[in-house]
Design a protein around this motif. Sequence first.
Motif, PDB file in Angstrom:
ATOM      1  N   ASN A  96       0.819  -1.221   0.000  1.00  0.00           N
ATOM      2  CA  ASN A  96       0.000   0.000   0.000  1.00  0.00           C
ATOM      3  C   ASN A  96       0.850   1.267   0.000  1.00  0.00           C
ATOM      4  O   ASN A  96       0.698   2.159   0.833  1.00  0.00           O
ATOM      5  CB  ASN A  96      -0.948   0.018   1.213  1.00  0.00           C
ATOM      6  N   TRP A  97       1.745   1.338  -0.976  1.00  0.00           N
ATOM      7  CA  TRP A  97       2.653   2.471  -1.030  1.00  0.00           C
ATOM      8  C   TRP A  97       1.947   3.778  -1.352  1.00  0.00           C
ATOM      9  O   TRP A  97       2.429   4.858  -1.016  1.00  0.00           O
ATOM     10  CB  TRP A  97       3.782   2.189  -2.025  1.00  0.00           C
ATOM     11  N   GLU A  98       0.782   3.693  -1.974  1.00  0.00           N
ATOM     12  CA  GLU A  98       0.016   4.920  -2.238  1.00  0.00           C
ATOM     13  C   GLU A  98      -0.387   5.589  -0.932  1.00  0.00           C
ATOM     14  O   GLU A  98      -0.489   6.816  -0.866  1.00  0.00           O
ATOM     15  CB  GLU A  98      -1.240   4.609  -3.069  1.00  0.00           C
ATOM     16  N   LYS A  99      -0.604   4.791   0.132  1.00  0.00           N
ATOM     17  CA  LYS A  99      -0.945   5.358   1.441  1.00  0.00           C
ATOM     18  C   LYS A  99       0.297   5.721   2.238  1.00  0.00           C
ATOM     19  O   LYS A  99       0.298   6.691   3.000  1.00  0.00           O
ATOM     20  CB  LYS A  99      -1.802   4.365   2.221  1.00  0.00           C
ATOM     21  N   LEU A 100       1.365   4.936   2.081  1.00  0.00           N
ATOM     22  CA  LEU A 100       2.584   5.194   2.833  1.00  0.00           C
ATOM     23  C   LEU A 100       3.305   6.444   2.342  1.00  0.00           C
ATOM     24  O   LEU A 100       3.865   7.207   3.140  1.00  0.00           O
ATOM     25  CB  LEU A 100       3.528   3.985   2.746  1.00  0.00           C
ATOM     26  N   VAL A 101       3.296   6.640   1.029  1.00  0.00           N
ATOM     27  CA  VAL A 101       3.972   7.808   0.442  1.00  0.00           C
ATOM     28  C   VAL A 101       3.011   8.463  -0.555  1.00  0.00           C
ATOM     29  O   VAL A 101       3.238   8.424  -1.773  1.00  0.00           O
ATOM     30  CB  VAL A 101       5.297   7.404  -0.260  1.00  0.00           C
ATOM     31  N   PRO A 102       1.939   9.076  -0.102  1.00  0.00           N
ATOM     32  CA  PRO A 102       0.932   9.612  -1.023  1.00  0.00           C
ATOM     33  C   PRO A 102       1.462  10.695  -1.950  1.00  0.00           C
ATOM     34  O   PRO A 102       0.995  10.835  -3.079  1.00  0.00           O
ATOM     35  CB  PRO A 102      -0.143  10.163  -0.075  1.00  0.00           C
ATOM     36  N   GLU A 103       2.460  11.456  -1.486  1.00  0.00           N
ATOM     37  CA  GLU A 103       2.989  12.534  -2.325  1.00  0.00           C
ATOM     38  C   GLU A 103       3.682  12.018  -3.582  1.00  0.00           C
ATOM     39  O   GLU A 103       3.837  12.744  -4.566  1.00  0.00           O
ATOM     40  CB  GLU A 103       3.960  13.403  -1.506  1.00  0.00           C
ATOM     41  N   ALA A 104       4.078  10.727  -3.570  1.00  0.00           N
ATOM     42  CA  ALA A 104       4.762  10.156  -4.737  1.00  0.00           C
ATOM     43  C   ALA A 104       3.789   9.790  -5.851  1.00  0.00           C
ATOM     44  O   ALA A 104       4.222   9.422  -6.951  1.00  0.00           O
ATOM     45  CB  ALA A 104       5.550   8.925  -4.318  1.00  0.00           C
ATOM     46  N   PHE A 105       2.505   9.900  -5.583  1.00  0.00           N
ATOM     47  CA  PHE A 105       1.516   9.482  -6.577  1.00  0.00           C
ATOM     48  C   PHE A 105       0.615  10.640  -7.010  1.00  0.00           C
ATOM     49  O   PHE A 105      -0.456  10.432  -7.555  1.00  0.00           O
ATOM     50  CB  PHE A 105       0.676   8.330  -6.019  1.00  0.00           C
ATOM     51  N   THR A 106       1.073  11.852  -6.753  1.00  0.00           N
ATOM     52  CA  THR A 106       0.278  13.017  -7.137  1.00  0.00           C
ATOM     53  C   THR A 106       0.466  13.394  -8.600  1.00  0.00           C
ATOM     54  O   THR A 106      -0.447  13.932  -9.229  1.00  0.00           O
ATOM     55  CB  THR A 106       0.650  14.220  -6.256  1.00  0.00           C
ATOM     56  N   ARG A 107       1.654  13.104  -9.149  1.00  0.00           N
ATOM     57  CA  ARG A 107       1.952  13.449 -10.554  1.00  0.00           C
ATOM     58  C   ARG A 107       2.803  12.347 -11.152  1.00  0.00           C
ATOM     59  O   ARG A 107       3.485  11.598 -10.449  1.00  0.00           O
ATOM     60  CB  ARG A 107       2.725  14.777 -10.642  1.00  0.00           C
ATOM     61  N   ALA A 108       2.787  12.299 -12.461  1.00  0.00           N
ATOM     62  CA  ALA A 108       3.553  11.261 -13.163  1.00  0.00           C
ATOM     63  C   ALA A 108       5.042  11.376 -12.869  1.00  0.00           C
ATOM     64  O   ALA A 108       5.749  10.371 -12.696  1.00  0.00           O
ATOM     65  CB  ALA A 108       3.283  11.344 -14.662  1.00  0.00           C
ATOM     66  N   ALA A 109       5.559  12.619 -12.814  1.00  0.00           N
ATOM     67  CA  ALA A 109       6.991  12.821 -12.568  1.00  0.00           C
ATOM     68  C   ALA A 109       7.385  12.330 -11.177  1.00  0.00           C
ATOM     69  O   ALA A 109       8.467  11.745 -10.990  1.00  0.00           O
ATOM     70  CB  ALA A 109       7.338  14.305 -12.722  1.00  0.00           C
ATOM     71  N   GLU A 110       6.508  12.560 -10.178  1.00  0.00           N
ATOM     72  CA  GLU A 110       6.801  12.107  -8.818  1.00  0.00           C
ATOM     73  C   GLU A 110       6.777  10.585  -8.736  1.00  0.00           C
ATOM     74  O   GLU A 110       7.613   9.969  -8.079  1.00  0.00           O
ATOM     75  CB  GLU A 110       5.779  12.704  -7.834  1.00  0.00           C
ATOM     76  N   LYS A 111       5.814   9.990  -9.417  1.00  0.00           N
ATOM     77  CA  LYS A 111       5.734   8.526  -9.402  1.00  0.00           C
ATOM     78  C   LYS A 111       6.969   7.917 -10.054  1.00  0.00           C
ATOM     79  O   LYS A 111       7.508   6.911  -9.572  1.00  0.00           O
ATOM     80  CB  LYS A 111       4.470   8.072 -10.127  1.00  0.00           C
ATOM     81  N   GLU A 112       7.431   8.516 -11.124  1.00  0.00           N
ATOM     82  CA  GLU A 112       8.644   8.027 -11.804  1.00  0.00           C
ATOM     83  C   GLU A 112       9.842   8.104 -10.869  1.00  0.00           C
ATOM     84  O   GLU A 112      10.653   7.177 -10.789  1.00  0.00           O
ATOM     85  CB  GLU A 112       8.893   8.856 -13.067  1.00  0.00           C
ATOM     86  N   ALA A 113       9.960   9.233 -10.144  1.00  0.00           N
ATOM     87  CA  ALA A 113      11.071   9.384  -9.204  1.00  0.00           C
ATOM     88  C   ALA A 113      10.989   8.346  -8.091  1.00  0.00           C
ATOM     89  O   ALA A 113      12.006   7.776  -7.661  1.00  0.00           O
ATOM     90  CB  ALA A 113      11.057  10.790  -8.619  1.00  0.00           C
ATOM     91  N   PHE A 114       9.783   8.082  -7.627  1.00  0.00           N
ATOM     92  CA  PHE A 114       9.576   7.099  -6.567  1.00  0.00           C
ATOM     93  C   PHE A 114       9.961   5.698  -7.036  1.00  0.00           C
ATOM     94  O   PHE A 114      10.694   4.973  -6.347  1.00  0.00           O
ATOM     95  CB  PHE A 114       8.109   7.136  -6.133  1.00  0.00           C
ATOM     96  N   LEU A 115       9.495   5.303  -8.203  1.00  0.00           N
ATOM     97  CA  LEU A 115       9.806   3.965  -8.722  1.00  0.00           C
ATOM     98  C   LEU A 115      11.288   3.817  -9.009  1.00  0.00           C
ATOM     99  O   LEU A 115      11.877   2.744  -8.794  1.00  0.00           O
ATOM    100  CB  LEU A 115       8.976   3.686  -9.979  1.00  0.00           C
ATOM    101  N   SER A 116      11.926   4.879  -9.478  1.00  0.00           N
ATOM    102  CA  SER A 116      13.373   4.838  -9.718  1.00  0.00           C
ATOM    103  C   SER A 116      14.126   4.628  -8.408  1.00  0.00           C
ATOM    104  O   SER A 116      15.108   3.877  -8.349  1.00  0.00           O
ATOM    105  CB  SER A 116      13.836   6.140 -10.384  1.00  0.00           C
ATOM    106  N   SER A 117      13.673   5.291  -7.332  1.00  0.00           N
ATOM    107  CA  SER A 117      14.299   5.109  -6.027  1.00  0.00           C
ATOM    108  C   SER A 117      14.137   3.678  -5.543  1.00  0.00           C
ATOM    109  O   SER A 117      15.069   3.076  -4.990  1.00  0.00           O
ATOM    110  CB  SER A 117      13.677   6.069  -5.001  1.00  0.00           C
ATOM    111  N   MET A 118      12.963   3.113  -5.756  1.00  0.00           N
ATOM    112  CA  MET A 118      12.728   1.717  -5.384  1.00  0.00           C
ATOM    113  C   MET A 118      13.675   0.781  -6.135  1.00  0.00           C
ATOM    114  O   MET A 118      14.286  -0.125  -5.559  1.00  0.00           O
ATOM    115  CB  MET A 118      11.269   1.340  -5.673  1.00  0.00           C
ATOM    116  N   GLU A 119      13.794   1.019  -7.420  1.00  0.00           N
ATOM    117  CA  GLU A 119      14.663   0.162  -8.237  1.00  0.00           C
ATOM    118  C   GLU A 119      16.129   0.312  -7.858  1.00  0.00           C
ATOM    119  O   GLU A 119      16.893  -0.667  -7.846  1.00  0.00           O
ATOM    120  CB  GLU A 119      14.444   0.489  -9.714  1.00  0.00           C
ATOM    121  N   ASP A 120      16.551   1.530  -7.485  1.00  0.00           N
ATOM    122  CA  ASP A 120      17.933   1.730  -7.032  1.00  0.00           C
ATOM    123  C   ASP A 120      18.204   0.942  -5.751  1.00  0.00           C
ATOM    124  O   ASP A 120      19.271   0.321  -5.597  1.00  0.00           O
ATOM    125  CB  ASP A 120      18.200   3.217  -6.785  1.00  0.00           C
TER     126      ASP A 120
END
Length: 398
Positions: free
Chosen positions: A31-55
């Motif tokens: 439930n990462w949308e609830k844990l880090v809601p700010e990462a899912f507000t825009r496409a650019a933020e979501k991309e940054a979040f997923l990149s951090s996860m992959e790193d």
Amino acid sequence: MNYEGHIQELFARAYIRSAMRRGGKALRLRNWEKLVPEAFTRAAEKEAFLSSMEDLAQQGILRLGWSHRRKRDKLLWAELQDPQKLFANLGKPQPEVLDDKLRNVANQLETRARTEGLATVERFFGSLSRYPGYLEQLLDIRDIEDIYTLLAHQDRPLDRFPIRSLSVQLYRDSKRLESLLELIKPLAKKLKQDDLLSDLPRRSFPVAWIVGSLQLRSGHRVILEGGNSYSPMGLSLELLQGATDLEIQSARGQQGFINILSIENKESFFSLPRMGLPFDGFVYTNGWPNSAVRQILDLLHKGGYNLYHAGDLDIEGLAILEYLHETYGTSPFGMDLVTFERYRAFGRPLLNAEIRSHRFEIYISRLAPDLKTLAQEIVKSRIGIEQEIIDYRDYVLG
């Protein structure tokens, strides 16, 4: 934005109490949308979040689970793989390592206390070193050392000093001892070392105010004798602690017929003894009774006196009454629906926090039927009656 630090902090906090730390399953967060809601507000933020996860996955710290084999459609979970590297990345000691250090320090201080002949201190640090929970969640190394400094001085007359003066002497910090005492109290209970608390310095000095002609005894020894039917007298907890009997003297009749009224508010307490009410003694509870008041009520209850209570007609006032009833068999005086209706027009509006306080729920649920009806009317009307506006002269004992 780089989310690596935020993600790792979430795992670090969850790891502390996780089954993984105890040798169980790997820690998995969903439930990462609830844990880090700010990462899912825009496409650019979501991309940054997923990149951090992959790193973090590439570093071997996390393992990622996706909704389909093709990545990046939806992240279902992330699982911790390397706690040691996680805490190293955050610049924090791993909890297991810190816990071992704390136990080693506690062991050393146990030995030191034994050498110095401080049996109580030795017992405390022995219990601390063997505490079955996680020590790093309770205190740090500085706390342990400062606690030793305090307990090692308990045999000296340092309790004669004001607590902030003592704090300066021990720690060169006027506020350190206050914060340390807040830490020691729950810690002593966890370690089943409650007897330690009675010897600690304190800033609270409970006093109970009472009106009546009284004799306070410890066995056959008279501790205090005096008082009258009108003038309040303050009794400290220190004076009361050794008492075994409290006798209220009255011309009304035998002890079994002597009535005592506890009163919630100060203005009413100083006024009611002069109203000619059918009571031989009065005790000021100051809201919820402190330890000195409880000591007096306990002595009166054991002495077989008839105890009554008058207080505010609101949720807290009824909760106090129920506590006194359950503990000392106290009966209400002027706390009923008739009184509420008589003074309703002069009541005050109650706040939501006063009506819905979880602190009082347990007492309100156990009220007698007539008092429960009163509580329901208070909640429904959102009105409370302050005790100070009530004229008790026409009231009689039920």
